[in-house]
Motif scaffolding. Structure first.
Motif, PDB file in Angstrom:
ATOM      1  N   ILE A 159       0.821  -1.213   0.000  1.00  0.00           N
ATOM      2  CA  ILE A 159       0.000   0.000   0.000  1.00  0.00           C
ATOM      3  C   ILE A 159       0.854   1.262   0.000  1.00  0.00           C
ATOM      4  O   ILE A 159       0.368   2.342  -0.326  1.00  0.00           O
ATOM      5  CB  ILE A 159      -0.963   0.022   1.205  1.00  0.00           C
ATOM      6  N   GLY A 160       2.139   1.167   0.367  1.00  0.00           N
ATOM      7  CA  GLY A 160       3.012   2.333   0.363  1.00  0.00           C
ATOM      8  C   GLY A 160       2.772   3.257   1.544  1.00  0.00           C
ATOM      9  O   GLY A 160       2.088   2.912   2.507  1.00  0.00           O
ATOM     10  N   GLY A 161       3.353   4.462   1.466  1.00  0.00           N
ATOM     11  CA  GLY A 161       3.226   5.434   2.546  1.00  0.00           C
ATOM     12  C   GLY A 161       4.245   5.200   3.633  1.00  0.00           C
ATOM     13  O   GLY A 161       5.161   4.387   3.517  1.00  0.00           O
ATOM     14  N   VAL A 162       4.090   5.943   4.725  1.00  0.00           N
ATOM     15  CA  VAL A 162       5.000   5.807   5.860  1.00  0.00           C
ATOM     16  C   VAL A 162       4.645   4.552   6.638  1.00  0.00           C
ATOM     17  O   VAL A 162       3.487   4.318   6.966  1.00  0.00           O
ATOM     18  CB  VAL A 162       4.922   7.042   6.775  1.00  0.00           C
ATOM     19  N   GLY A 163       5.636   3.750   6.935  1.00  0.00           N
ATOM     20  CA  GLY A 163       5.440   2.504   7.664  1.00  0.00           C
ATOM     21  C   GLY A 163       6.652   1.619   7.467  1.00  0.00           C
ATOM     22  O   GLY A 163       7.340   1.697   6.446  1.00  0.00           O
ATOM     23  N   ILE A 164       6.920   0.773   8.436  1.00  0.00           N
ATOM     24  CA  ILE A 164       8.134  -0.027   8.387  1.00  0.00           C
ATOM     25  C   ILE A 164       8.088  -1.042   7.250  1.00  0.00           C
ATOM     26  O   ILE A 164       9.130  -1.408   6.684  1.00  0.00           O
ATOM     27  CB  ILE A 164       8.366  -0.722   9.753  1.00  0.00           C
ATOM     28  N   GLY A 165       6.893  -1.516   6.888  1.00  0.00           N
ATOM     29  CA  GLY A 165       6.788  -2.447   5.773  1.00  0.00           C
ATOM     30  C   GLY A 165       7.199  -1.808   4.459  1.00  0.00           C
ATOM     31  O   GLY A 165       7.971  -2.386   3.680  1.00  0.00           O
ATOM     32  N   PHE A 166       6.687  -0.604   4.183  1.00  0.00           N
ATOM     33  CA  PHE A 166       7.072   0.086   2.952  1.00  0.00           C
ATOM     34  C   PHE A 166       8.538   0.492   2.997  1.00  0.00           C
ATOM     35  O   PHE A 166       9.208   0.510   1.961  1.00  0.00           O
ATOM     36  CB  PHE A 166       6.196   1.319   2.742  1.00  0.00           C
ATOM     37  N   PHE A 167       9.050   0.808   4.191  1.00  0.00           N
ATOM     38  CA  PHE A 167      10.475   1.139   4.311  1.00  0.00           C
ATOM     39  C   PHE A 167      11.333  -0.034   3.861  1.00  0.00           C
ATOM     40  O   PHE A 167      12.331   0.144   3.151  1.00  0.00           O
ATOM     41  CB  PHE A 167      10.800   1.511   5.760  1.00  0.00           C
ATOM     42  N   ILE A 168      10.953  -1.247   4.259  1.00  0.00           N
ATOM     43  CA  ILE A 168      11.710  -2.446   3.859  1.00  0.00           C
ATOM     44  C   ILE A 168      11.639  -2.627   2.348  1.00  0.00           C
ATOM     45  O   ILE A 168      12.658  -2.905   1.690  1.00  0.00           O
ATOM     46  CB  ILE A 168      11.165  -3.679   4.592  1.00  0.00           C
ATOM     47  N   TRP A 169      10.450  -2.464   1.768  1.00  0.00           N
ATOM     48  CA  TRP A 169      10.294  -2.652   0.330  1.00  0.00           C
ATOM     49  C   TRP A 169      11.063  -1.573  -0.449  1.00  0.00           C
ATOM     50  O   TRP A 169      11.692  -1.865  -1.477  1.00  0.00           O
ATOM     51  CB  TRP A 169       8.824  -2.615  -0.032  1.00  0.00           C
ATOM     52  N   ASP A 170      11.017  -0.333   0.042  1.00  0.00           N
ATOM     53  CA  ASP A 170      11.743   0.760  -0.613  1.00  0.00           C
ATOM     54  C   ASP A 170      13.254   0.533  -0.520  1.00  0.00           C
ATOM     55  O   ASP A 170      13.988   0.815  -1.478  1.00  0.00           O
ATOM     56  CB  ASP A 170      11.359   2.097   0.031  1.00  0.00           C
ATOM     57  N   ALA A 171      13.715   0.031   0.621  1.00  0.00           N
ATOM     58  CA  ALA A 171      15.138  -0.263   0.770  1.00  0.00           C
ATOM     59  C   ALA A 171      15.567  -1.380  -0.182  1.00  0.00           C
ATOM     60  O   ALA A 171      16.680  -1.356  -0.726  1.00  0.00           O
ATOM     61  CB  ALA A 171      15.444  -0.640   2.215  1.00  0.00           C
ATOM     62  N   TRP A 172      14.709  -2.366  -0.394  1.00  0.00           N
ATOM     63  CA  TRP A 172      15.024  -3.436  -1.344  1.00  0.00           C
ATOM     64  C   TRP A 172      15.143  -2.892  -2.771  1.00  0.00           C
ATOM     65  O   TRP A 172      16.069  -3.241  -3.506  1.00  0.00           O
ATOM     66  CB  TRP A 172      13.954  -4.522  -1.284  1.00  0.00           C
ATOM     67  N   ASN A 173      14.225  -2.014  -3.149  1.00  0.00           N
ATOM     68  CA  ASN A 173      14.288  -1.432  -4.492  1.00  0.00           C
ATOM     69  C   ASN A 173      15.537  -0.592  -4.693  1.00  0.00           C
ATOM     70  O   ASN A 173      16.027  -0.467  -5.822  1.00  0.00           O
ATOM     71  CB  ASN A 173      13.044  -0.575  -4.754  1.00  0.00           C
ATOM     72  N   ALA A 174      16.052  -0.016  -3.604  1.00  0.00           N
ATOM     73  CA  ALA A 174      17.265   0.797  -3.685  1.00  0.00           C
ATOM     74  C   ALA A 174      18.523   0.004  -3.329  1.00  0.00           C
ATOM     75  O   ALA A 174      19.600   0.590  -3.231  1.00  0.00           O
ATOM     76  CB  ALA A 174      17.145   2.006  -2.760  1.00  0.00           C
ATOM     77  N   SER A 175      18.374  -1.321  -3.144  1.00  0.00           N
ATOM     78  CA  SER A 175      19.515  -2.212  -2.825  1.00  0.00           C
ATOM     79  C   SER A 175      20.222  -1.809  -1.534  1.00  0.00           C
ATOM     80  O   SER A 175      21.441  -1.970  -1.406  1.00  0.00           O
ATOM     81  CB  SER A 175      20.519  -2.230  -3.989  1.00  0.00           C
TER      82      SER A 175
END
Length: 281
Positions: A229-245
């Motif tokens: 779903i995105g937005g602020v949250g630790i789950g999206f933070f993990i996914w965003d960090a994966w996309n940025a390696s």
């Protein structure tokens, strides 16, 4: 001062020292084993991941790569670029709303199923089918229904956490001793008095077992839902960090997720011990 007054005084001086010694022994007994195991795992991790060509960074590199995130958890640069504390608080807020709704509805439905044979025959098969649906399978349906990511995430938490609460509550209600029910009849307790004085105290250990399972599932569900779903949250933070390696950021986030999940479980267990006077699991 005569000889008869000295032993109690000496005993009064001795007891605090004994309690402190026992407290220290208990801390060592409960705290030392996980510290030793954790240190050994860190050493093994450091040795395995320090070799050339290792896919994952060693713990020393994780700390160096994420030092700013560790030391500045409350920074806010706007949008999704916020510190780990804000990420965790956003996820915890979603969990709190969804979990509390699941607790209220789950206990109510569990009492209904536990008290009524007809309700158990009619609803229990439905519950058994729905509880096997994976949490993320509900997300597309909730997004289609609510047209918004925030209530959709709350619904995923709710639908994930409610089943163990319903099942454990209903089992607890059905296992109330018949003697308790006979006492209620003799005392002519009305419905609310029976619920408050007989039903809840007797079923509380089962209820809090379900609540402990539910809070763990809630935390698991929100991490997975936030990745989508995105937005602020630790789950999206993990996914965003994966996309940025940023693998070190992912490892740090997983450590925080594990610690928060453990603390949530301990919190519900502590409340359960207070309510049930130590009889909860």
């Amino acid at each position: 001062m005569n000889a008869h007054t000295r032993p109690p005084k000496a005993l009064a001086t001795f007891r605090p020292q004994t309690r402190l010694r026992r407290l220290g022994q208990q801390v060592l007994r409960n705290g030392l084993p996980p510290l030793v195991v954790g240190a050994l795992l860190l050493i093994v991790w450091q040795l395995l991941c320090s070799r050339p060509g290792a896919a994952l960074p060693p713990p020393s590199q994780v700390v160096s790569d994420t030092w700013e995130l560790i030391t500045q958890p409350f920074y806010d640069n706007g949008g999704n670029d916020v510190g780990m504390a804000w990420q965790l608080l956003a996820s915890l807020e979603r969990v709190a709303y969804g979990y509390l709704l699941a607790a209220v509805a789950g206990i109510a439905l569990g009492v209904l199923v536990g008290q009524s044979v007809w309700a158990m025959r009619g609803l229990d098969p439905l519950f058994q089918v729905l509880r096997t649906v994976p949490p993320l399978a509900w997300l597309p349906l909730s997004l289609a229904g609510f047209k918004d990511s925030h209530p959709s995430a709350l619904f995923v938490i709710f639908i994930t956490a409610i089943w163990p609460i319903i099942i454990n509550t209903s089992v607890g209600i059905r296992n109330i001793p018949e003697d308790y029910r006979n006492v209620a009849r003799v005392l002519r307790l009305n419905g609310w008095e029976y619920f408050q004085k007989i039903m809840l105290p007797a079923a509380a250990p089962y209820i809090f077992s379900g609540l402990r399972i539910g809070v763990g599932l809630s935390w698991l569900a929100i991490i997975a839902a936030e990745m989508l779903i995105g937005g602020v949250g630790i789950g999206f933070f993990i996914w965003d960090a994966w996309n940025a390696s940023r693998i070190s950021d992912i490892i740090l986030a997983l450590v925080y997720v594990g610690v928060i999940g453990f603390l949530l479980d301990r919190l519900v267990a502590f409340i359960g011990r207070l309510v049930t006077r130590g009889t909860a699991n």
